[in-house]
Scaffold this motif. Structure first.
Motif, mmCIF file in Angstrom:
data_model
loop_
_atom_site.group_PDB
_atom_site.id
_atom_site.type_symbol
_atom_site.label_atom_id
_atom_site.label_comp_id
_atom_site.label_asym_id
_atom_site.label_seq_id
_atom_site.Cartn_x
_atom_site.Cartn_y
_atom_site.Cartn_z
ATOM 1 N N THR A 153 0.859 -1.188 0.000
ATOM 2 C CA THR A 153 0.000 0.000 0.000
ATOM 3 C C THR A 153 0.890 1.232 0.000
ATOM 4 O OG1 THR A 153 -1.693 -1.159 1.260
ATOM 5 C CG2 THR A 153 -1.844 1.230 1.203
ATOM 6 N N CYS A 154 0.592 2.157 -0.906
ATOM 7 C CA CYS A 154 1.345 3.407 -0.992
ATOM 8 C C CYS A 154 0.904 4.325 0.143
ATOM 9 C CB CYS A 154 1.107 4.071 -2.344
ATOM 10 S SG CYS A 154 2.038 5.605 -2.538
ATOM 11 N N ARG A 155 1.851 4.852 0.881
ATOM 12 C CA ARG A 155 1.544 5.778 1.971
ATOM 13 C C ARG A 155 1.179 7.165 1.458
ATOM 14 N NH1 ARG A 155 6.683 3.589 4.908
ATOM 15 N NH2 ARG A 155 5.807 1.913 6.172
ATOM 16 N N ASP A 156 1.582 7.468 0.232
ATOM 17 C CA ASP A 156 1.295 8.788 -0.334
ATOM 18 C C ASP A 156 -0.102 8.859 -0.944
ATOM 19 O OD1 ASP A 156 3.816 9.708 0.411
ATOM 20 O OD2 ASP A 156 4.715 9.159 -1.517
ATOM 21 N N HIS A 164 -2.817 3.781 -2.795
ATOM 22 C CA HIS A 164 -3.045 2.730 -3.786
ATOM 23 C C HIS A 164 -2.532 1.373 -3.273
ATOM 24 C CE1 HIS A 164 -3.397 0.756 -7.648
ATOM 25 N NE2 HIS A 164 -2.133 0.391 -7.570
ATOM 26 N N PRO A 165 -3.403 0.345 -3.254
ATOM 27 C CA PRO A 165 -2.941 -1.009 -2.909
ATOM 28 C C PRO A 165 -2.590 -1.786 -4.177
ATOM 29 C CG PRO A 165 -5.314 -0.955 -2.899
ATOM 30 C CD PRO A 165 -4.854 0.432 -3.279
ATOM 31 N N TRP A 166 -1.593 -2.685 -4.109
ATOM 32 C CA TRP A 166 -1.284 -3.553 -5.237
ATOM 33 C C TRP A 166 -0.605 -4.817 -4.735
ATOM 34 C CZ3 TRP A 166 2.015 0.365 -3.967
ATOM 35 C CH2 TRP A 166 3.384 0.112 -3.961
ATOM 36 N N GLU A 167 -0.575 -5.821 -5.621
ATOM 37 C CA GLU A 167 0.038 -7.107 -5.316
ATOM 38 C C GLU A 167 1.330 -7.256 -6.110
ATOM 39 O OE1 GLU A 167 -2.687 -10.257 -6.224
ATOM 40 O OE2 GLU A 167 -4.049 -9.717 -4.591
ATOM 41 N N ALA A 168 2.275 -7.987 -5.524
ATOM 42 C CA ALA A 168 3.509 -8.339 -6.218
ATOM 43 C C ALA A 168 3.709 -9.842 -6.042
ATOM 44 C CB ALA A 168 4.696 -7.570 -5.655
ATOM 45 N N SER A 182 9.518 -11.773 -6.425
ATOM 46 C CA SER A 182 9.804 -10.724 -7.410
ATOM 47 C C SER A 182 10.668 -9.599 -6.847
ATOM 48 C CB SER A 182 8.494 -10.141 -7.946
ATOM 49 O OG SER A 182 7.759 -9.533 -6.908
ATOM 50 N N GLY A 183 11.028 -9.684 -5.568
ATOM 51 C CA GLY A 183 11.826 -8.622 -4.957
ATOM 52 C C GLY A 183 10.960 -7.445 -4.548
ATOM 53 N N ARG A 184 11.566 -6.513 -3.861
ATOM 54 C CA ARG A 184 10.831 -5.349 -3.386
ATOM 55 C C ARG A 184 10.573 -4.401 -4.556
ATOM 56 N NH1 ARG A 184 9.142 -3.015 1.102
ATOM 57 N NH2 ARG A 184 9.232 -0.773 1.366
ATOM 58 N N PRO A 185 9.321 -3.948 -4.739
ATOM 59 C CA PRO A 185 9.039 -3.000 -5.825
ATOM 60 C C PRO A 185 9.844 -1.716 -5.642
ATOM 61 C CG PRO A 185 6.998 -3.834 -4.863
ATOM 62 C CD PRO A 185 8.115 -4.300 -3.993
ATOM 63 N N GLU A 186 10.126 -1.051 -6.747
ATOM 64 C CA GLU A 186 10.875 0.201 -6.680
ATOM 65 C C GLU A 186 9.974 1.394 -6.401
ATOM 66 O OE1 GLU A 186 13.575 0.821 -9.893
ATOM 67 O OE2 GLU A 186 14.242 -1.261 -9.856
ATOM 68 N N GLN A 187 8.713 1.306 -6.870
ATOM 69 C CA GLN A 187 7.818 2.452 -6.711
ATOM 70 C C GLN A 187 6.367 2.014 -6.789
ATOM 71 O OE1 GLN A 187 9.220 4.750 -9.996
ATOM 72 N NE2 GLN A 187 7.771 3.865 -11.429
ATOM 73 N N CYS A 188 5.505 2.888 -6.356
ATOM 74 C CA CYS A 188 4.062 2.676 -6.452
ATOM 75 C C CYS A 188 3.666 2.720 -7.928
ATOM 76 C CB CYS A 188 3.326 3.764 -5.674
ATOM 77 S SG CYS A 188 1.540 3.785 -5.950
ATOM 78 N N PRO A 189 2.907 1.734 -8.419
ATOM 79 C CA PRO A 189 2.512 1.758 -9.827
ATOM 80 C C PRO A 189 1.522 2.884 -10.158
ATOM 81 C CG PRO A 189 1.519 -0.125 -8.715
ATOM 82 C CD PRO A 189 2.455 0.520 -7.740
ATOM 83 N N ALA A 190 0.846 3.442 -9.155
ATOM 84 C CA ALA A 190 -0.136 4.501 -9.418
ATOM 85 C C ALA A 190 0.499 5.891 -9.469
ATOM 86 C CB ALA A 190 -1.237 4.476 -8.364
ATOM 87 N N ASN A 236 7.247 5.741 -1.217
ATOM 88 C CA ASN A 236 6.825 5.680 0.170
ATOM 89 C C ASN A 236 5.662 4.683 0.292
ATOM 90 O OD1 ASN A 236 6.490 6.190 2.884
ATOM 91 N ND2 ASN A 236 5.403 8.121 2.581
ATOM 92 N N PHE A 237 5.990 3.392 0.395
ATOM 93 C CA PHE A 237 4.959 2.361 0.488
ATOM 94 C C PHE A 237 5.394 1.313 1.497
ATOM 95 C CE2 PHE A 237 7.805 1.338 -2.993
ATOM 96 C CZ PHE A 237 8.177 0.028 -2.710
ATOM 97 N N GLN A 238 4.459 0.452 1.864
ATOM 98 C CA GLN A 238 4.757 -0.602 2.834
ATOM 99 C C GLN A 238 4.135 -1.902 2.416
ATOM 100 O OE1 GLN A 238 3.101 0.764 6.518
ATOM 101 N NE2 GLN A 238 1.027 0.186 5.995
ATOM 102 N N ASN A 239 4.743 -2.990 2.858
ATOM 103 C CA ASN A 239 4.205 -4.326 2.665
ATOM 104 C C ASN A 239 3.104 -4.502 3.698
ATOM 105 O OD1 ASN A 239 3.768 -7.160 2.887
ATOM 106 N ND2 ASN A 239 5.770 -7.529 1.981
ATOM 107 N N THR A 240 1.894 -4.816 3.256
ATOM 108 C CA THR A 240 0.759 -4.916 4.170
ATOM 109 C C THR A 240 0.292 -6.341 4.381
ATOM 110 O OG1 THR A 240 -0.726 -4.421 2.334
ATOM 111 C CG2 THR A 240 -0.081 -2.576 3.753
ATOM 112 N N LEU A 241 1.028 -7.327 3.898
ATOM 113 C CA LEU A 241 0.648 -8.723 4.083
ATOM 114 C C LEU A 241 0.931 -9.172 5.474
ATOM 115 C CD1 LEU A 241 -0.372 -11.354 2.827
ATOM 116 C CD2 LEU A 241 1.972 -11.854 2.214
#
Length: 140
Positions: free
Chosen positions: A108-111, A114-118, A122-130, A135-140
């Motif tokens: 989930t993007c803190r800014d 936007h929530p998304w799945e990876a 696949s490694g840590r995403p570099e950025q929010c796709p939206a 500035n995002f966090q793993n919410t699982l």
């Protein structure tokens, strides 16, 4: 003489079952090398703490163990990897007490919220796709 039985180890939750079973130094045949064993739960601890950047408390929760238990797992994992790197040993990835959770990781993007799945592994995403923010966090 009193016999004490060790408590059975509880399964640790891991998100990926590795498809690779060995890492080794280049140029030396595996049959000529000593090896060390890194368990799957130890590899998951390295992924959570060192790759994903979770605290020991957060990583322990994700693996279904206490912070203290996670601390012991990551300490052993670091020792195994250090021994392989310093002494030129192969790392065999196998075993341990674990259950695989194949569910995708949720972020989930803190800014922008936007929530998304990876996908697992696949490694840590570099950025929010939206919004493109970091500035995002793993919410699982």
């Amino acid at each position: 003489m009193e016999l004490t039985l060790a408590r059975p180890q509880k399964d640790r939750f891991v998100t990926c079952d590795p498809t690779i079973s060995y890492f080794k130094p280049r140029g030396v045949p595996l049959r000529e090398m000593d090896e060390v064993r890194l368990t799957i739960d130890q590899m998951e601890a390295i992924r959570l703490a060192d790759l994903e950047g979770f605290s020991q408390e957060e990583a322990g929760q994700k693996m279904g163990v206490s912070r203290a238990t996670f601390g012991r797992i990551i300490q052993r994992a670091h020792h195994v990897v250090a021994e392989a790197l310093i002494h030129g040993k192969a790392i065999l990835l196998e075993g341990g007490n674990y259950q695989v959770r194949k569910a995708p990781r949720l972020f989930t993007c803190r800014d922008c919220g936007h929530p998304w799945e990876a996908a697992c592994g696949s490694g840590r995403p570099e950025q929010c796709p939206a919004c493109g923010g970091g500035n995002f966090q793993n919410t699982l």
